[in-house]
Design a protein around this motif. Sequence first.
Motif, short mmCIF file in Angstrom:
data_model
loop_
_atom_site.label_atom_id
_atom_site.label_comp_id
_atom_site.label_asym_id
_atom_site.label_seq_id
_atom_site.Cartn_x
_atom_site.Cartn_y
_atom_site.Cartn_z
N THR A 185 0.79 -1.17 -0.06
CA THR A 185 0.10 -0.04 0.13
C THR A 185 0.91 1.22 0.12
N ASP A 186 0.33 2.51 0.26
CA ASP A 186 1.03 3.57 0.43
C ASP A 186 2.10 3.45 1.40
N LYS A 240 1.64 5.67 4.71
CA LYS A 240 0.58 5.58 5.66
C LYS A 240 0.82 4.27 6.51
N CYS A 248 -1.68 3.74 -4.51
CA CYS A 248 -1.95 2.37 -3.85
C CYS A 248 -2.62 1.51 -4.68
N VAL A 300 -4.27 -1.16 -3.70
CA VAL A 300 -5.49 -1.70 -3.08
C VAL A 300 -6.60 -0.59 -3.95
N PHE A 301 -6.30 0.74 -3.72
CA PHE A 301 -7.31 1.47 -4.27
C PHE A 301 -7.55 1.33 -5.75
N CYS A 349 -9.12 7.96 3.26
CA CYS A 349 -7.68 7.40 3.14
C CYS A 349 -7.05 9.06 3.48
N LEU A 357 -9.39 6.29 7.56
CA LEU A 357 -9.56 4.70 7.01
C LEU A 357 -8.33 4.10 7.16
N CYS A 413 -5.38 0.70 6.34
CA CYS A 413 -5.15 -0.24 5.15
C CYS A 413 -5.72 -1.58 5.65
N ASP A 440 -9.54 -1.35 4.80
CA ASP A 440 -9.58 -1.32 3.31
C ASP A 440 -9.27 -2.50 2.46
S1 SF4 Z 1 -6.13 3.17 3.37
FE1 SF4 Z 1 -6.72 1.86 1.32
S2 SF4 Z 1 -6.04 3.46 -0.36
FE2 SF4 Z 1 -5.01 4.10 1.48
S3 SF4 Z 1 -3.28 3.52 1.49
FE3 SF4 Z 1 -4.24 2.24 2.61
S4 SF4 Z 1 -4.83 0.54 1.35
FE4 SF4 Z 1 -4.20 2.35 0.12
#
Ligand code: SF4
Length: 338
Positions: A234-235, A238, A250, A252-253, A271, A276, A278, A281
């Motif tokens: 992911t990012d 974060k 990301c 996932v997004f 996010c 939110l 990870c 999500d």
């Molecule tokens: S919250 Fe979701 S979109 Fe944001 S970095 Fe995490 S996995 Fe990716």
Amino acid sequence: MGVAQTKQTFEARAKRRRIMAGIRPTGRLHVGHLLGALQNFVALTRDADCFFEVADLHALTTKFDRSKEIAHDVREVVIDWLAAGLDPELCTIYVQSQIPEISELAVLLSMIAPISWLERVPTYKDQVAALGSDIATHGFLGYPILQTVDIAIVRGERVPVGQDQVPHLELSREIIRRFNHLYGPVLVEPEPLLSQTPLVPGTDGRKMSKSYDNAILLADDEAATNAKIKTMFTDPTKVHKTDPGHPETCPVFFFQRVLNAGAADDIATRCRTGRLGCVEDKADMARHLNAFLAPIRERRARLAAKPELVLEILGDGTQRARSVAMKTLADVKSAMGL
Ligand code: SF4
């Protein structure tokens, strides 16, 4: 469907523009194939006469020392295609090695394709550098000739390609132009059908690919899919739920945007504003991906249990493609005076 009705369908289809696409059977297909190409294939069958080839001879270029695995890979690819929604009543699905005319035309075209044209294909040198000199065979160098034959022998008018594949198709067009210049206008010069296929990320954020070991397979079950998504990249900035994230980078997004489009804006906002995490999500994305794949998995399981049906579909498709190939080869040999 009765024979007469099937024949009528084939005749009706043959009046449409012919599209040819092939895939090397190198194992089971993944979600990247599904979102990147297969869904496009299914859509194309509605308006065009589509020929889809399982290019097992091409698989030999990198798997000549494990050739006995290829038949199994062919079957897996066809099951994946059918499970993804390709309807054999609406398109022609066939196996390259079952059409001997392809190999014969490859010999004929190899007589007019200059070696310098083949050597300038960027992927040739890149792949030899990446995979070692063992693959620097005559067959591997001649890959573009075989690719040209794949299209030309079924009189493919358009070939769905991504931008990166356009130079390869241009080489096929050059070989065909050279043939037609030498012997008369026998072969159809194919045009690219540029498809806006998304670059589907794998679990590590790079392009989804079996060779990167980052793929979610169509044959994976729900548990395997969940496990892969749990470890998904992911990012990296974060770390905690409350950290502001960057959904646009990301993977996932990416899947949320494709599979859960209605909620994508809300996900992105939560996010970015640290509302939110990870883990949450990823679990949500896994649910949507599993729901999307569920009917494909069901079809896949049904087909895998009926190997004779898959063979029958391939047999019918190969017979139809071969009848077109025989006519093309006869025209070629007649033009060459053979
Ligand atoms: S919250 Fe979701 S979109 Fe944001 S970095 Fe995490 S996995 Fe990716």
